[in-house]
Design a protein around this motif. Structure first.
Motif, mmCIF file in Angstrom:
data_model
loop_
_atom_site.group_PDB
_atom_site.id
_atom_site.type_symbol
_atom_site.label_atom_id
_atom_site.label_comp_id
_atom_site.label_asym_id
_atom_site.label_seq_id
_atom_site.Cartn_x
_atom_site.Cartn_y
_atom_site.Cartn_z
ATOM 1 N N LYS A 310 84.175 -69.959 109.824
ATOM 2 C CA LYS A 310 84.919 -70.792 110.770
ATOM 3 C C LYS A 310 84.155 -70.972 112.080
ATOM 4 N N ASP A 311 83.379 -69.975 112.477
ATOM 5 C CA ASP A 311 82.559 -70.125 113.685
ATOM 6 C C ASP A 311 81.511 -71.220 113.500
ATOM 7 N N ILE A 312 80.862 -71.248 112.344
ATOM 8 C CA ILE A 312 79.839 -72.259 112.102
ATOM 9 C C ILE A 312 80.464 -73.647 111.987
ATOM 10 N N LEU A 313 81.628 -73.744 111.359
ATOM 11 C CA LEU A 313 82.312 -75.032 111.296
ATOM 12 C C LEU A 313 82.690 -75.522 112.692
ATOM 13 N N HIS A 314 83.099 -74.593 113.565
ATOM 14 C CA HIS A 314 83.407 -74.966 114.944
ATOM 15 C C HIS A 314 82.146 -75.397 115.685
ATOM 16 N N ALA A 315 81.034 -74.694 115.466
ATOM 17 C CA ALA A 315 79.793 -75.044 116.152
ATOM 18 C C ALA A 315 79.237 -76.378 115.682
ATOM 19 N N ILE A 316 79.526 -76.780 114.455
ATOM 20 C CA ILE A 316 79.051 -78.075 113.967
ATOM 21 C C ILE A 316 79.755 -79.223 114.683
ATOM 22 N N ASP A 317 81.028 -79.047 115.029
ATOM 23 C CA ASP A 317 81.818 -80.143 115.596
ATOM 24 C C ASP A 317 81.969 -80.076 117.111
ATOM 25 N N TRP A 318 81.706 -78.911 117.736
ATOM 26 C CA TRP A 318 81.977 -78.747 119.160
ATOM 27 C C TRP A 318 80.714 -78.270 119.875
ATOM 28 N N ARG A 319 80.605 -78.667 121.135
ATOM 29 C CA ARG A 319 79.524 -78.200 121.990
ATOM 30 C C ARG A 319 79.857 -76.812 122.533
ATOM 31 N N PRO A 320 78.858 -76.018 122.899
ATOM 32 C CA PRO A 320 79.149 -74.641 123.343
ATOM 33 C C PRO A 320 79.771 -74.602 124.729
ATOM 34 N N LYS A 342 70.668 -78.101 111.619
ATOM 35 C CA LYS A 342 69.868 -77.255 112.493
ATOM 36 C C LYS A 342 69.996 -77.683 113.953
ATOM 37 N N TYR A 343 70.108 -78.976 114.196
ATOM 38 C CA TYR A 343 70.264 -79.472 115.565
ATOM 39 C C TYR A 343 71.619 -79.069 116.136
ATOM 40 N N ARG A 344 72.671 -79.233 115.339
ATOM 41 C CA ARG A 344 74.014 -78.884 115.837
ATOM 42 C C ARG A 344 74.117 -77.395 116.138
ATOM 43 N N LEU A 345 73.600 -76.554 115.258
ATOM 44 C CA LEU A 345 73.687 -75.115 115.503
ATOM 45 C C LEU A 345 72.712 -74.670 116.588
ATOM 46 N N GLY A 346 71.613 -75.416 116.769
ATOM 47 C CA GLY A 346 70.661 -75.045 117.812
ATOM 48 C C GLY A 346 71.223 -75.160 119.213
ATOM 49 N N LYS A 347 72.272 -75.945 119.404
ATOM 50 C CA LYS A 347 72.908 -76.042 120.717
ATOM 51 C C LYS A 347 73.588 -74.740 121.129
ATOM 52 N N TRP A 348 73.867 -73.878 120.151
ATOM 53 C CA TRP A 348 74.539 -72.617 120.432
ATOM 54 C C TRP A 348 73.538 -71.472 120.614
ATOM 55 N N VAL A 349 72.272 -71.792 120.833
ATOM 56 C CA VAL A 349 71.235 -70.801 121.104
ATOM 57 C C VAL A 349 70.813 -70.949 122.557
ATOM 58 N N ARG A 350 70.799 -69.863 123.296
ATOM 59 C CA ARG A 350 70.411 -69.893 124.702
ATOM 60 C C ARG A 350 68.918 -70.153 124.846
ATOM 61 N N PRO A 351 68.477 -70.599 126.030
ATOM 62 C CA PRO A 351 67.037 -70.847 126.217
ATOM 63 C C PRO A 351 66.168 -69.611 125.991
ATOM 64 N N GLU A 352 66.706 -68.429 126.286
ATOM 65 C CA GLU A 352 65.911 -67.224 126.082
ATOM 66 C C GLU A 352 65.935 -66.739 124.635
ATOM 67 N N GLY A 353 66.684 -67.415 123.760
ATOM 68 C CA GLY A 353 66.695 -67.071 122.348
ATOM 69 C C GLY A 353 67.948 -66.362 121.881
ATOM 70 N N ALA A 354 68.789 -65.906 122.780
ATOM 71 C CA ALA A 354 70.032 -65.240 122.385
ATOM 72 C C ALA A 354 71.075 -66.288 121.974
ATOM 73 N N PHE A 355 72.104 -65.806 121.299
ATOM 74 C CA PHE A 355 73.162 -66.696 120.828
ATOM 75 C C PHE A 355 74.333 -66.664 121.806
ATOM 76 N N TYR A 356 74.968 -67.813 121.950
ATOM 77 C CA TYR A 356 76.247 -67.828 122.645
ATOM 78 C C TYR A 356 77.271 -67.078 121.799
ATOM 79 N N ARG A 357 78.275 -66.585 122.456
ATOM 80 C CA ARG A 357 79.332 -65.912 121.707
ATOM 81 C C ARG A 357 80.112 -66.943 120.897
#
Length: 411
Positions: A310-320, A342-357
């Motif tokens: 469900k987190d990945i489905l949310h990340a596909i449709d919503w911005r972080p 890959k582009y949609r999920l890449g928005k949920w990666v911080r510039p330093e490489g960590a993931f948003y919650r």
């Protein structure tokens, strides 16, 4: 036999005279011969010893082992004899079981299929072949156990069928007069095309346009063919067929959409990630265009970070970190679904490489914070209650204390 002497003619012993006396004598003789003989009689036939509870199929006769009746009697439904041995090899490459097999097994099966195709005893009329195990062992180096396993796999995949089983000289009927071993006969199979149209990986022309004469004097007036784009690789096509088959036959969810995959050993985690990716494809229609391993490879870092389906489905449709939703999905206008995911999920990666919650991690953190606040409030209430219980009232009343305090201030 007396009956025979009575019913035969004097001049011709093979001729039967149909007289009333001969007919009655013949009837009595047949009735005597039809009487059952006891089992302990020496005239009783002896049963051939065999294995109890097992029926060994009888081998097709040598003269009819390649006949149409023998071949078509073993062909399963939805299959037919291959039109050519090259088409048979290509049909093996298009199998989903072959494309999804391990890399080493895939290479061994392909080498074995080419070795079988080179064996002598091939009949192009019936598309039957007679591979000899000794030749496969000596020339190609296959062990006997591997040959048995590879033949079994090809039969299970529906590309081979046994027309006549192998037989050693010991079990050959004596009446045949043959004393040599007999190799097994196989028929090469391919699936029947339901639409009746030949399919291949070559680009198929969609239309041919003939320019009218003298329309363009400076250009060639030969037919111009608009070819379709080439098909994807056979492995991708096999993976998509496997995904569609599993999704259509889905009776229960492959993986809990609220559960993570970070459990068990490495093998168990990989299997959990595959099932989670398959469930993700079931819940997101655009992801069904690509294979399950492709989806798992893109989502694996997020699964390892504790994300759920469900987190990945949310990340596909919503911005972080916002309530902004994308204006379009991947159902229309997306050619490369893997790059889009890959582009949609890449928005949920911080510039330093960590993931948003992820949303579930945020809810878990909020629930943890609320639980800590509840525990602190409960501890505060218990402490105040304990202070009230152990409170000791002073010996002097408040009026006396106030009078003493005023007297002390006045002095």
């Amino acid at each position: 036999m007396s009956v025979g002497r009575q019913v035969t003619a004097e001049g011709d012993p093979k001729r039967l005279l149909l007289t009333p006396e001969n007919v009655s004598a013949l009837g009595s003789g047949l009735s005597d011969a039809a009487e059952p003989t006891p089992h302990d009689s020496p005239a009783a036939p002896k049963r051939r010893p065999g294995r109890k509870g097992k029926h060994r199929p009888r081998r097709v006769r040598k003269a009819k082992e390649r006949s149409n009746r023998a071949v078509w009697s073993v062909i399963p439904a939805g299959h037919k004899p291959a039109r050519h041995i090259i088409r048979w090899l290509r049909s093996i490459q298009e199998l989903a079981e072959f494309q999804l097999a391990r890399k080493d097994l895939k290479a061994n099966i392909w080498r074995f299929a080419n070795a079988v195709a080179q064996c002598p005893g091939f009949d192009p009329a019936s598309m039957t072949i007679m591979p000899i195990w000794q030749r496969l062992q000596e020339r190609f180096g296959f062990p006997a156990k591997s040959i048995s396993n590879y033949f079994r796999r090809l039969r299970d995949w529906g590309v081979l069928a046994v027309v006549a089983t192998g037989r050693t000289a010991e079990f050959t009927p004596k009446s045949s007069g043959r004393t040599d071993n007999e190799a097994a006969i196989y028929v090469l199979l391919e699936k029947v095309d339901e639409e009746g149209v030949e399919k291949s990986s070559v680009p198929v022309p969609t239309r041919a346009v003939n320019n009218p004469p003298h329309a363009r004097a400076g250009e060639d007036s030969k037919p111009q063919i608009d070819a379709a784009s080439p098909h994807a690789s056979l492995k991708r096509a096999a993976q998509r067929r496997e995904v569609n088959h599993q999704l259509l036959n889905r009776t229960e969810r492959f993986w809990d959409p609220n559960a993570t995959t970070n459990t068990g050993t490495k093998r168990e985690r990989r299997e959990a990630e595959r099932l989670a990716s398959l469930e993700l494809q079931f819940r997101s229609f655009p992801l069904q265009r690509i294979s399950t391993p492709h989806v798992a490879a893109i989502c694996r870092p997020f699964f390892r970070a504790g994300w759920t389906i469900k987190d990945i489905l949310h990340a596909i449709d919503w911005r972080p970190n916002t309530d902004a939703r994308y204006h379009h999905d991947g159902a229309n206008g997306v050619e490369n679904t893997g790059a889009w995911l890959k582009y949609r999920l890449g928005k949920w990666v911080r510039p330093e490489g960590a993931f948003y919650r992820s949303p579930s991690q945020k809810r878990a953190a909020e629930e943890t914070q609320r639980a800590a606040q509840r525990r602190a409030a409960q501890a505060r209430r218990e402490r105040e209650l304990a202070e009230r219980i152990h409170y000791v009232a002073p010996a002097v009343g408040w009026r006396e204390r106030v009078a003493l305090l005023q007297a002390a201030q006045g002095s």
